[in-house]
Design a protein around this motif. Structure first.
Motif, short mmCIF file in Angstrom:
data_model
loop_
_atom_site.label_atom_id
_atom_site.label_comp_id
_atom_site.label_asym_id
_atom_site.label_seq_id
_atom_site.Cartn_x
_atom_site.Cartn_y
_atom_site.Cartn_z
N ARG A 142 0.82 -1.21 0.00
CA ARG A 142 0.00 0.00 0.00
C ARG A 142 0.86 1.27 0.00
NH1 ARG A 142 -4.90 -1.53 -0.46
NH2 ARG A 142 -5.97 -3.09 0.86
N VAL B 104 -6.20 -10.33 2.64
CA VAL B 104 -6.39 -9.23 3.57
C VAL B 104 -6.72 -7.95 2.83
CG1 VAL B 104 -5.25 -7.77 5.29
CG2 VAL B 104 -4.94 -10.25 5.35
N MET B 105 -5.95 -7.64 1.78
CA MET B 105 -6.16 -6.38 1.05
C MET B 105 -7.50 -6.34 0.33
SD MET B 105 -2.35 -5.30 -0.32
CE MET B 105 -1.76 -6.91 -0.84
N GLU C 2 -10.14 -5.66 2.95
CA GLU C 2 -10.16 -4.26 3.35
C GLU C 2 -10.95 -3.42 2.35
OE1 GLU C 2 -5.85 -4.00 5.71
OE2 GLU C 2 -5.97 -3.49 3.57
N LYS C 3 -10.93 -3.83 1.09
CA LYS C 3 -11.69 -3.12 0.05
C LYS C 3 -13.10 -3.65 -0.12
CE LYS C 3 -11.18 -0.55 -2.80
NZ LYS C 3 -11.70 0.84 -2.88
N ARG D 206 -16.98 -4.76 12.67
CA ARG D 206 -15.85 -4.18 13.40
C ARG D 206 -15.97 -4.59 14.85
NH1 ARG D 206 -13.42 0.35 10.76
NH2 ARG D 206 -12.19 0.58 12.66
N SER E 203 -6.36 -6.28 10.24
CA SER E 203 -6.04 -5.37 9.15
C SER E 203 -4.79 -4.56 9.48
CB SER E 203 -7.21 -4.42 8.87
OG SER E 203 -6.81 -3.39 7.99
N THR F 107 -3.56 -2.29 7.62
CA THR F 107 -3.81 -0.93 7.13
C THR F 107 -4.59 -0.11 8.14
OG1 THR F 107 -3.88 -1.82 4.87
CG2 THR F 107 -4.76 0.39 5.22
N LEU F 108 -5.60 -0.72 8.75
CA LEU F 108 -6.47 0.00 9.68
C LEU F 108 -6.04 -0.17 11.12
CD1 LEU F 108 -9.88 -0.99 8.07
CD2 LEU F 108 -8.53 1.06 7.64
N ILE G 126 -11.01 -6.80 11.28
CA ILE G 126 -12.16 -6.59 10.40
C ILE G 126 -12.73 -7.93 10.01
CG2 ILE G 126 -11.26 -4.40 9.50
CD1 ILE G 126 -10.48 -5.96 6.93
N PHE H 261 -13.94 -1.22 3.90
CA PHE H 261 -13.28 -0.62 5.05
C PHE H 261 -12.25 0.44 4.65
CE2 PHE H 261 -14.56 -4.91 6.30
CZ PHE H 261 -15.15 -4.70 7.54
N TYR H 262 -11.80 0.40 3.41
CA TYR H 262 -10.62 1.19 3.02
C TYR H 262 -10.89 1.87 1.69
CZ TYR H 262 -5.81 1.87 1.27
OH TYR H 262 -4.64 2.37 0.74
#
Length: 998
Positions: A657, A853-854, A857-858, A912, A947, A949-950, A954, A988-989
């Protein structure tokens, strides 16, 4: 010596080639061309085993595949032990080692014979009744606890080998114009007619030598030659004309579209098979026309003690005499309701067997066969019956009553060591029935015959009701000519005796107490006439239920010799006619087929072949951990410096990312859809529209099945007006291609479209992240990578590192992304170049876990993870993709079914949670923390990750009315207590999607 019961001359054996073999530890000698059965009979061995349930002495009943009694185990070495082989089909070879079955300590003295005395306890259905006795604690019956272990040890026929099969098995696909199943007179004549017409012809027969009944008529001539010689010349001509001639090959299954499965025995008859030679071959044949010439099976007569060694089918005795030069006894009683057995009696008489009596239950038999028997001085008792036999391990006398009505009160014991019986012949219609053909009942002959065919198929010879060599040859020739458009020839036959008079079904009248004597219907399963009548008395009216309750017609025998007698006895007990009772199902294989043949090469490493991408070696060298995805090995994650899964994934996700990551996506399914109607074809297969998709553009496609549920998804790129590059999920590739082919061939045959799997042709390198364009720009030729020239969801063709590429601008991570498709042969080199650029810029290689995972997140779904076979597009929040204006597509009508539009359906949402605990995938979701209060589960977790990223856990989930619950709290019950989770958007992203347009 090959045996004291061997005739001085005759038969199809080679007396100059003696063979030594062992049976139950005793060494015997036979001849080349013998079966184990014929060789044992030549030595006077009739007792060859014990029966399944009662352990009664059993001998040979038949001479071919219909043999129910004489089962043996053949051992070549510890790893090559095969049980349940019919001795009548085991070809003799030097050193053969065979053993009888179902007896201990020996077949002559078997302690299991106590079951015969206890037979009142083992009547029909005893196992059902035994296991339904008084209940014990826990619900298990006391009787079951007592008897089940014993019954399980005793059940079964033979003992399976304990070591892995060291042999291998071949598989072959074939196409032909005419396939002939059966190499007897009708089959050979049909094959000749087809081959002479120039058609691709195949003919198979389960015996080592083609000819069938031609080999048991030594006095008959066909076209001026002895019948057996004519059969040999017919085989030579077929081979000369290019026909495929397959002896030792059984047709065991007949399926749709004239697809017939054959199994060919290749080396079982050899003492020393060549190293590496396959043992058997499975033929999968697609024929334009099938001719069935499967013959007929002689029926036993049902009378008390008809199972004793020495009681044999009359036609079997004739086969042993003429094919193998063996006299199955010295003094015979022939009991027959069919004219053909008189010819058998005459043949045995000429060979030196004393015919003590011919007993015919018909009150006034007549015909040339009877006249010939009387002219030869053979004693005939017309209107009589046999009410039993004497002898235990071998017949010593037949109990003959002069009239059927006299029964047990007036009979004589006729000394003999052989009782031959014939109740008529039953056409072998199993393959015809499997082909979905309709059988018809011929009341005049009391047998089922082929009726209306459901496929391009015809029947000829005895299986079609034609009797005698002349009728079989003419019928076969006519069938072969009709199948090939050739000319039907008539064959000149002399010395043939086509008597087809008579026959009887059911039990012969005997007047004896059925509780004291047993009259067997199914010899292999120890089913008596009394058992069938008992089943009817206990309320079983369907013949299929009678079959299962009594086990008649089951196991490896499949009712070859028992079926018609069982039907007749059940019909009599029910007060119905045979057609009213009907037939049981003919299940394939009619004669057993080895598991090895069916498995073929699908064993050991080839049982589930491992597939590796061209980049696998690079990942392996970099220490990647792998996971299995379908048959593919995929890099799961790339640990460095002792990282565990979670640490490696967090690093890979953050680097992708922040900079870039490259990913091996070669396993994606790829299908080329080409043709003038390619767009229309995709319109009908996917929910969205493709007609207006521009060349050089891509679209996410969603595929449904007929019930309207999501089946697969993928990106589809249009390369030209008539060419699309379709991607599928890794695990769904073969299923999707089959789905497409099925609809193209059966529903949309008018469309001009061609489908080609190119999964292995193209390797895919996904380059994702903010620096993805910078990585590829120095390597790509002929493609402008700028956002204006190459927008998101576009496809371009050019070159990378000097090799052709199809470059997709797509993303499954939510970042700026490209998928580089290159020919697989160049994939490793291109990967190295892309990796060098990625590494120089501070990027990483990432595995499937980071990809998961990515995409989560999307909020991107994975078919098979976010779907469970009952999910619609709207359930996933993808209802807007559905082309409602399209006239039709697969699953369209189902989407309007009431249950698919009803409120309360599960919908995809995000979850969440507080803290660091990651929910368990598959965990149930409830509206309250304590489900014991009566609340039902309203959904389940489909995906859950920590996650990077967050910085929080999630999850994605399917929840009833999930979108309406956004912002509310649901609960995930776990052993340590319910975990609260807030329902949120599944994205989420970067909900606005700005990053993938970078």
């Amino acid at each position: 010596m090959s045996g004291q019961h061997r005739t001085p001359r005759g038969g199809r054996i080679d007396r100059a080639r003696p063979i030594r073999f062992t049976f139950d530890g005793h060494v015997y000698e036979g001849c080349h061309g013998d079966t184990l059965a014929s060789a044992l009979l030549a030595h006077g061995v009739h007792l060859v085993g014990r029966s399944f349930k009662y352990h009664r002495p059993r001998g040979f009943l038949a001479a071919g595949a219909e043999e129910p009694n004489a089962l043996c185990t053949v051992t070549r070495d510890r790893a090559r032990t095969e049980p349940n082989l019919r001795m009548t089909q085991v070809e003799l070879y030097d050193g053969l080692d065979a053993a009888s079955q179902n007896s201990w300590p020996a077949r002559g003295f078997d302690v299991g014979a106590i079951n015969d005395l206890l037979s009142p306890l083992f009547a029909a259905g005893f196992y059902y009744k035994t296991f339904m006795g008084p209940r014990a604690v826990g619900g298990t019956t006391m009787w079951a606890k007592l008897f089940e272990p014993v019954i399980r040890r005793a059940a079964g026929l033979g003992r399976p080998p304990t070591e892995a099969d060291p042999d291998h098995y071949a598989n072959r696909f074939a196409h032909c114009d005419v396939l002939v199943v059966g190499g007897g007179p009708a089959g050979l004549a049909a094959a000749l007619a087809a081959a002479r017409a120039g058609r691709r012809t195949m003919v198979c027969d389960e015996n080592p030598e083609m000819g069938g009944a031609l080999l048991t008529h030594p006095a008959a001539e066909v076209d001026g030659r002895p019948a057996a010689a004519w059969a040999a010349s017919a085989v030579e001509e077929l081979r000369r004309l290019g026909a495929t001639v397959l002896p030792r090959t059984q047709g065991f299954g007949y399926y749709n579209h004239n697809f017939v499965a054959l199994t060919e025995r290749l080396t079982d008859h050899l003492a020393h098979p060549a190293a590496g030679a396959p043992r058997e071959r499975l033929w999968q044949v697609r024929a334009r026309h099938v001719v069935l010439a499967t013959g007929a099976t002689e029926r036993p007569l049902v009378f008390p003690d008809n199972d004793r060694p020495g009681v044999m089918l009359a036609d079997a005795a004739r086969a042993f005499l003429h094919r193998w030069g063996v006299k199955p006894g010295t003094e015979a009683v022939v009991v027959t309701a069919h004219d053909a057995a008189y010819r058998t009696a005459l043949d045995l008489h000429r060979a030196g067997v004393r015919i003590a009596r011919i007993v015919d239950p018909r009150p006034r038999p007549a015909g040339p066969a009877l006249d010939a028997a009387r002219a030869a001085g053979l004693p005939v008792t017309a209107g009589g019956t046999v009410i039993g036999v004497k002898g235990s391990l071998r017949v010593s006398a037949a109990l003959v009553a002069r009239s059927a009505g006299a029964g047990a009160t007036d009979h004589e014991a006729v000394p003999c060591d052989l009782v031959l019986m014939s109740g008529g012949f039953t056409p072998a219609v199993h393959l015809f029935s499997q082909s979905r053909g309709k059988l018809r009942f011929d009341a005049a002959t009391q047998r089922y015959l082929p009726g209306d065919a459901a496929q391009a198929q015809s029947s000829a010879g005895a299986c079609a009701g034609a009797w005698g060599l002349a009728a079989a040859l003419d019928g076969g020739s006519a069938a072969g000519a009709a199948a090939s458009g050739g000319e039907a020839l008539r064959h000149a036959v002399s010395g043939d005796h086509p008597e087809d008079g008579g026959g009887t079904l059911g039990t012969l009248p005997h007047g004896r107490d059925p509780s004291r004597v047993k009259a067997f219907v199914d010899f292999q399963n120890d089913v008596t006439a009394k058992d069938i009548k008992l089943a009817v008395r206990e309320g079983f009216k369907s013949i299929e239920h009678v079959k299962r309750y009594t086990t008649t017609g089951m196991a490896t025998d499949q009712g070859k010799t028992s079926n018609m007698n069982a039907l007749a006895i059940a019909a009599g007990a029910l007060g119905r006619t045979l057609p009213e009772v009907g037939l049981t199902t003919f299940r394939q294989p009619y004669t057993p087929v080895t598991f090895g043949t069916l498995a073929g090469a699908a064993r050991d490493e080839l049982f589930d072949p491992v597939r590796r991408t061209p980049i696998h070696g690079w990942a392996e060298a970099r220490g990647a951990r792998f996971e299995d995805v379908g048959q593919w090995k995929r890099a799961w994650y790339f640990p460095v410096a002792g990282e565990d899964l979670h640490a490696a994934v967090a690093r890979e996700v953050r680097a992708t990312r922040e900079v870039a990551g490259i990913f091996d996506a070669s396993t994606l399914g790829k299908i080329e859809v080409v043709g003038p109607d390619a767009a229309e074809f995709l319109n009908r297969l996917y929910v969205n529209s493709w007609s207006k998709l521009g060349v050089g553009r891509c679209r996410y496609g969603l595929m449904l099945n007929e019930p309207g549920f999501v089946m697969d998804d993928g990106v589809v790129g249009r390369l030209a007006l008539d060419r699309f590059h379709v991607t599928t999920t890794t695990g769904g590739a073969p299923r999707v291609l089959h789905h497409m082919e099925d609809y193209l061939q059966t529903e949309f045959p008018e469309l001009r479209v061609w489908l080609t799997s190119v999964t292995e042709q193209w390797a895919v390198i996904a380059v994702q992240g903010p620096r993805a364009r910078a990585i590829l720009e120095p390597l790509v030729e002929g493609i402008d990578l700028s956002s204006g020239a190459f927008p998101h969801m576009a496809i371009r063709e050019g070159a990378i590192c000097g090799v052709p590429t199809r470059l997709f601008r797509v993303s499954f991570t939510g970042e700026l992304g490209f998928e580089v498709n290159v020919p697989s042969d160049h994939a490793a080199a291109v990967w190295d170049a892309v990796w060098a650029r990625t590494e120089a810029l501070g990027g990483v290689a990432y595995g499937t876990e980071s990809m998961h995972v990515m995409r989560a997140e999307k909020g991107y779904v994975i078919v098979g993870q976010e779907t469970d076979g009952t999910v619609t597009p709207d359930d996933l929040g993808l209802g807007g993709m559905v082309g409602r204006a399209k006239p039709d597509f697969v699953g369209r009508r189902s989407l309007s079914r009431p249950d698919l539009v009803a409120p309360g359906r599960k919908q995809l949402v995000g979850l969440r949670t507080e803290g660091t605990a990651v929910l368990e995938e598959g965990a149930q979701i409830t509206p309250v923390p304590d489900p014991k209060r009566g609340a039902h589960a309203i959904g389940h977790v489909t995906s859950a990750y920590a996650s990077p990223t967050l910085g929080v856990p999630i999850a994605l989930a399917l929840v009833e009315n999930g979108r309406a619950l956004t912002g509310q709290t649901v609960y995930v019950p776990m052993p340590g207590g319910a975990i609260p989770a807030r329902v949120v958007s599944p994205v989420f992203y970067d909900a606005e999607g700005e990053r993938l347009h970078g």
